[in-house]
Design a protein around this motif. Sequence first.
Motif, PDB file in Angstrom:
ATOM      1  N   ALA A  66       0.821  -1.209   0.000  1.00 32.49           N
ATOM      2  CA  ALA A  66       0.000   0.000   0.000  1.00 32.49           C
ATOM      3  C   ALA A  66       0.855   1.259   0.000  1.00 32.49           C
ATOM      4  N   GLU A  67       1.993   1.203   0.678  1.00 36.01           N
ATOM      5  CA  GLU A  67       2.849   2.377   0.778  1.00 36.01           C
ATOM      6  C   GLU A  67       3.959   2.404  -0.265  1.00 36.01           C
ATOM      7  N   GLN A 125       9.780  16.572   4.570  1.00 34.45           N
ATOM      8  CA  GLN A 125       9.360  16.848   3.201  1.00 34.45           C
ATOM      9  C   GLN A 125      10.225  16.070   2.197  1.00 34.45           C
ATOM     10  N   GLU A 126      11.524  16.034   2.425  1.00 30.19           N
ATOM     11  CA  GLU A 126      12.424  15.300   1.526  1.00 30.19           C
ATOM     12  C   GLU A 126      12.123  13.798   1.560  1.00 30.19           C
ATOM     13  N   ILE A 127      11.901  13.279   2.758  1.00 33.08           N
ATOM     14  CA  ILE A 127      11.587  11.855   2.898  1.00 33.08           C
ATOM     15  C   ILE A 127      10.272  11.536   2.200  1.00 33.08           C
ATOM     16  N   ALA A 128       9.267  12.376   2.404  1.00 37.05           N
ATOM     17  CA  ALA A 128       7.955  12.157   1.777  1.00 37.05           C
ATOM     18  C   ALA A 128       8.085  12.148   0.256  1.00 37.05           C
ATOM     19  N   ARG A 129       8.828  13.098  -0.268  1.00 41.45           N
ATOM     20  CA  ARG A 129       9.025  13.169  -1.719  1.00 41.45           C
ATOM     21  C   ARG A 129       9.751  11.921  -2.227  1.00 41.45           C
ATOM     22  N   ARG A 130      10.786  11.523  -1.532  1.00 47.47           N
ATOM     23  CA  ARG A 130      11.585  10.374  -1.958  1.00 47.47           C
ATOM     24  C   ARG A 130      10.785   9.071  -1.909  1.00 47.47           C
ATOM     25  N   VAL A 133       5.096   9.459  -0.425  1.00 51.42           N
ATOM     26  CA  VAL A 133       4.047   9.435   0.595  1.00 51.42           C
ATOM     27  C   VAL A 133       3.827  10.869   1.069  1.00 51.42           C
ATOM     28  N   SER A 134       2.810  11.066   1.890  1.00 49.59           N
ATOM     29  CA  SER A 134       2.551  12.405   2.401  1.00 49.59           C
ATOM     30  C   SER A 134       3.480  12.725   3.574  1.00 49.59           C
ATOM     31  N   VAL A 135       3.639  14.019   3.823  1.00 49.60           N
ATOM     32  CA  VAL A 135       4.444  14.460   4.962  1.00 49.60           C
ATOM     33  C   VAL A 135       3.821  13.923   6.247  1.00 49.60           C
ATOM     34  N   ARG A 136       2.510  13.918   6.303  1.00 49.61           N
ATOM     35  CA  ARG A 136       1.805  13.412   7.496  1.00 49.61           C
ATOM     36  C   ARG A 136       2.151  11.935   7.749  1.00 49.61           C
ATOM     37  N   THR A 137       2.263  11.142   6.691  1.00 49.82           N
ATOM     38  CA  THR A 137       2.636   9.731   6.841  1.00 49.82           C
ATOM     39  C   THR A 137       4.031   9.622   7.437  1.00 49.82           C
ATOM     40  N   VAL A 138       4.951  10.436   6.958  1.00 44.17           N
ATOM     41  CA  VAL A 138       6.317  10.427   7.501  1.00 44.17           C
ATOM     42  C   VAL A 138       6.290  10.812   8.975  1.00 44.17           C
ATOM     43  N   GLU A 139       5.525  11.848   9.315  1.00 43.93           N
ATOM     44  CA  GLU A 139       5.432  12.285  10.710  1.00 43.93           C
ATOM     45  C   GLU A 139       4.877  11.189  11.604  1.00 43.93           C
ATOM     46  N   THR A 140       3.874  10.482  11.122  1.00 44.20           N
ATOM     47  CA  THR A 140       3.285   9.387  11.896  1.00 44.20           C
ATOM     48  C   THR A 140       4.311   8.288  12.151  1.00 44.20           C
TER      49      THR A 140
END
Length: 168
Positions: A66-67, A125-130, A133-140
């Motif tokens: 899914a991710e 933001q960099e991780i989400a882009r790479r 996924v969304s920034v919110r997913t990275v934060e979670t």
Amino acid sequence: MTEHQPSVLVLDLTMAGQSSLPSIPDLLAASPGTRILILTTQEDPAFARAALRIGAAGYLLKEAAAEELVGAARQVAKGATYLQPAMGARPAIADTGAPGTDGDASLTARELQILSLRAPGHTNQEIARRLHVSVRTVETHRARIRDKLKAETRAELIAAARERGLLG
């Protein structure tokens, strides 16, 4: 497959109760420009090595599909080889016997991936882009990593991860 020439074929490792590994060379012969991404529940790294050795371009566990499926397919389509990051980490983590490597404290494949990107200082933001996924997913995921490793700051997080053998 000779009628269609897809750039990426997502292939389940087990079809009709049998391994699809033996079909990979035939599929590649029928469509030489097609790259094969294996999607499976089989966590044994030996299957990943076998699939890549006979021509698959990628290996992804269904638990992460899914991710990661879209990002994995894009990498494979560009000519890269994709191996779900946790596939290599699982045996190494299991062998350490370090605290926090079993039960609720173990990190998921995505958490390990985010941890490996966060350690050198990538922003959310960099991780989400790479990872697409969304920034919110990275934060979670980062919050879960902090909870599991019982670390508040980035320095504490890196130290805890190194103690457990999760980072080099």
